[in-house]
Each structure stands twice: as structure tokens, then as C-alpha cells.
Scaffold this motif. Structure first.
Motif, PDB file in Angstrom:
ATOM      1  N   ARG A 252       0.814  -1.217   0.000  1.00  0.00           N
ATOM      2  CA  ARG A 252       0.000   0.000   0.000  1.00  0.00           C
ATOM      3  C   ARG A 252       0.846   1.266   0.000  1.00  0.00           C
ATOM      4  O   ARG A 252       0.355   2.356  -0.231  1.00  0.00           O
ATOM      5  N   ALA A 255       0.092   5.000   1.904  1.00  0.00           N
ATOM      6  CA  ALA A 255      -1.242   4.869   2.504  1.00  0.00           C
ATOM      7  C   ALA A 255      -1.207   4.084   3.806  1.00  0.00           C
ATOM      8  O   ALA A 255      -2.058   4.265   4.682  1.00  0.00           O
ATOM      9  N   GLU A 256      -0.218   3.234   3.957  1.00  0.00           N
ATOM     10  CA  GLU A 256      -0.108   2.432   5.167  1.00  0.00           C
ATOM     11  C   GLU A 256       0.086   3.296   6.409  1.00  0.00           C
ATOM     12  O   GLU A 256      -0.413   2.983   7.483  1.00  0.00           O
ATOM     13  N   ARG A 260      -4.761   7.177   3.964  1.00  0.00           N
ATOM     14  CA  ARG A 260      -5.468   7.783   2.839  1.00  0.00           C
ATOM     15  C   ARG A 260      -5.383   6.885   1.606  1.00  0.00           C
ATOM     16  O   ARG A 260      -4.297   6.523   1.157  1.00  0.00           O
ATOM     17  N   ASP A 261      -6.526   6.530   1.057  1.00  0.00           N
ATOM     18  CA  ASP A 261      -6.539   5.686  -0.139  1.00  0.00           C
ATOM     19  C   ASP A 261      -5.781   6.330  -1.292  1.00  0.00           C
ATOM     20  O   ASP A 261      -5.178   5.636  -2.114  1.00  0.00           O
ATOM     21  N   THR A 264      -2.185   5.240  -1.827  1.00  0.00           N
ATOM     22  CA  THR A 264      -1.872   3.849  -2.143  1.00  0.00           C
ATOM     23  C   THR A 264      -0.891   3.767  -3.321  1.00  0.00           C
ATOM     24  O   THR A 264      -1.093   4.396  -4.362  1.00  0.00           O
TER      25      THR A 264
END
Length: 343
Positions: A252, A255-256, A260-261, A264
Motif C-alpha cells: 500500500r 497509505a499504510e 489515505r486511499d 496507495t
């Protein structure tokens, strides 16, 4: 000559930006950095000033396997000098065999970078980042979580270490603990500077010069992220994270840590100094060669992607970013003596 002048101008401009945005209290001090004229040293925290004694201690600690729980792994296990302080594996297992999550990043010029590691904006200082491999648990690397007292005990058993800590940290009465270990390792890493390349000296081949023109061209856009004298926007921006259209991954990325998507698949721009010595490439080590890494920067079918001939030219330019002396400099190598005695 014109090439060397251009480099110094670019270096001065980029490093001025670093200095201009350095928080108050960060200074390089009077330490002898042995840098080329016109190149500013990396910023140094006011609470960890540079000294030759501290750097030498940090160098010994960098190669010290007792910093790992079972005495089998040092910082240099993953950061090999001959590879530009990277590793030849895609990822590196920790002391317990836990698979490494990401490819090892170069340490050349790391003292200039505003953010450290592949995908965590919170890692902004070497003193703090040192603790990730030492004490981190996702994944476990050196396995010393909860063993801070044991770390101090091991080092304190060595009379030479006790003397080296006294010399390096007189203001702390030579205290041996996680804080002073981290500060010494950070000081050593700030000296890992590689500014003596064919590019810096203005002695590149015709093919490499053609590769540089492509690198800086708007069509390819390489220099948009691999910017400035360190060839990474991580030296000038707090948001040096990007998503490559040609490199899919289950990781990811940013985002990890942000949740927040939109982050990613975004990873920090690595520096390119000594990149030819530091294969494999990308955050997961999935690109085995420079041509493969170049190709991953473009989506399949992208008309902007370089041709095989252009890829060869780009490769020649990237080869010209190798500081051969840095890869062999005895000041960065495994120390053979300490306190006047062989190790």
C-alpha cells in the motif's frame, strides 16, 4: 569545464533551498566535511553536533553485530559499501528470518533528505530512523525491541567502547544508551557523501551526455522527481512520494502510514547517486537491471517511454553518477583498529 560549473550552480541552488527551509537550530558546525567547493554540508541537529570522535564511534557501531539480538547482523549487513550502502537482495530477512518488506535504500547523501524510508513521512531524522531497524517489529530486522538495557550492557563490557563514548559524548559523561548510540550512527551516516563522479567532474562520455539530455527532457520527465544534485526531490520536499504507472504492487506504500486511499502505491523518490552499483531497484526490488527500472516508470504502451537506444543512453548517464572512490573509501569501511589496537 562548463559541465562542472553547471553542476556547482545546480548544487548551490538546491542546497540553498535545503538550508533556507532548515528549522532554526540546525547547523553543520565546524566539522571538516571534505566537500567540493560550492557544496554545502547536510543540516545537523543542534543537539547532535558533528565531531571526528562521534563519527568514528558511529562507524564502528555501523559494523557492530552486537546491535542485533543474536549477534549476526549489523547495519552494514544490509548496507554494503561496495553497493553504495545498499544490498543485492530484493529484500533482506531479519534476524529471525522474517522476510524483508522493501528493498534496501542507498545511504549516499542521506543526511540531506527530509524524509527517510520508502513510505513514512514521520521518519524525518536519522537519529530517530536508526531505531527502526534496531527495534522495529513490522518486520523484525535486528530484533532488539525491549532489549535497550542489554544493548547498553554489551557495549559497556568493552573498555575501548567506553573510551570512545567518553570521547564522543563528553557532555553526557560518556553515557552508553540508545540515545548516544543513535546519535553516533546518525553522525556517521551524515558523512556518506558521494560527489566525485564523472558527472560532477564534467568528464562524461558522449552517450552519457545524450542520456542526461533525455533525463532532463520534458518528454521523459525523469528530473521532475529525481531532482537537484542528489537526484531526488526528497532533499527539497516533504512530499517526495510518487506512484509509478508501470510498477504494480500489493504494497500500500504511503497509505499504510497516512490511512489515505489516495496515497496507495506512492513511494519516496530514491536518490540516484551510485545507482548503477545498487541493483535491484524499486521499493520491492522487482527491477533487476537499470533498463528494467527505467521501463517501470512508464505504463505499457506509453508513447513517451524511451526506445531501446534511448534507454541505453539513459543507462550511460546513470552509470556516470557512480563515485568509485566512495565505494572504496576507507573512512566508511569496516574499521580495522580502535583505541590504537587491532579489532
Amino acid at each position: 569545464m562548463k559541465r562542472a560549473v553547471l553542476f556547482l550552480a545546480l548544487a548551490a541552488a538546491a542546497l540553498f533551498t535545503v538550508a533556507a527551509t532548515t528549522p532554526k537550530g540546525l547547523e553543520s558546525g565546524a566539522f571538516d566535511w571534505r566537500l567540493p567547493a560550492g557544496v554545502a554540508p547536510p543540516p545537523v541537529p543542534a543537539d547532535n553536533p558533528m565531531s571526528a570522535a562521534k563519527v568514528e564511534l558511529g562507524r564502528r557501531l555501523f559494523y557492530e553485530a552486537d546491535l542485533s539480538i543474536d549477534g549476526t547482523m549489523s547495519c552494514a549487513t544490509c548496507h554494503e559499501q561496495k553497493r553504495g550502502f545498499t544490498d543485492s537482495n530484493r529484500t533482506r530477512p531479519g534476524v529471525h528470518g522474517d522476510p524483508g518488506r522493501r528493498n534496501i535504500m542507498t545511504l549516499a547523501g542521506v543526511g540531506y533528505f527530509r524524509t527517510l524510508t520508502w513510505a513514512d513521512r514521520r521518519e524525518t531524522g536519522l537519529e530517530r530512523q536508526v531505531r527502526v531497524p534496531l527495534f522495529g517489529q513490522t518486520p523484525v530486522e535486528m530484533g532488539m525491541a525491549g532489549q535497550e538495557a542489554e544493548l547498553a550492557r554489551r557495549l559497556s563490557q568493552d573498555a575501548c567502547y567506553r573510551q570512545m563514548f567518553r570521547d564522543a559524548f563528553p557532555e553526557a559523561d560518556g553515557r552508553i544508551d540508545v540515545e548516544t548510540v543513535s546519535k553516533a550512527l546518525a553522525a556517521f551516516q551524515r558523512t556518506l557523501l558521494a560527489f566525485d563522479t564523472p558527472y560532477d567532474r564534467g568528464v562524461m562520455s558522449a552517450q552519457a551526455r545524450a542520456g542526461e539530455r533525455l533525463f532532463r527532457s520534458r518528454r521523459l520527465g525523469c528530473a521532475g522527481c529525481h531532482a537537484g544534485p542528489h537526484f531526488t526531490d526528497a532533499a527539497t520536499s516533504d512530499d517526495a512520494y510518487h506512484r509509478l504507472p508501470g510498477a504494480a504492487s500489493a504494497d500500500r506504500g504511503l497509505a499504510e502510514s497516512t490511512g489515505r486511499d489516495a496515497d496507495t502505491g506512492r513511494f519516496r523518490t530514491p536518490g540516484l547517486r551510485n545507482v548503477a552499483a545498487s541493483a535491484p531497484y524499486l521499493h520491492d526490488g522487482s527491477a533487476a537491471t537499470l533498463p528494467d527500472a527505467i521501463a517501470r516508470h512508464y505504463a505499457p504502451g506509453d508513447r513517451a517511454a524511451p526506445s531501446p537506444a534511448d534507454t541505453a543512453r539513459l543507462g550511460a548517464f546513470l552509470e556516470a553518477l557512480t563515485d568509485e572512490g566512495f565505494l572504496r573509501d576507507p573512512r566508511h569501511a569496516l574499521p580495522r583498529t580502535a583505541c590504537g589496537r587491532p579489532l
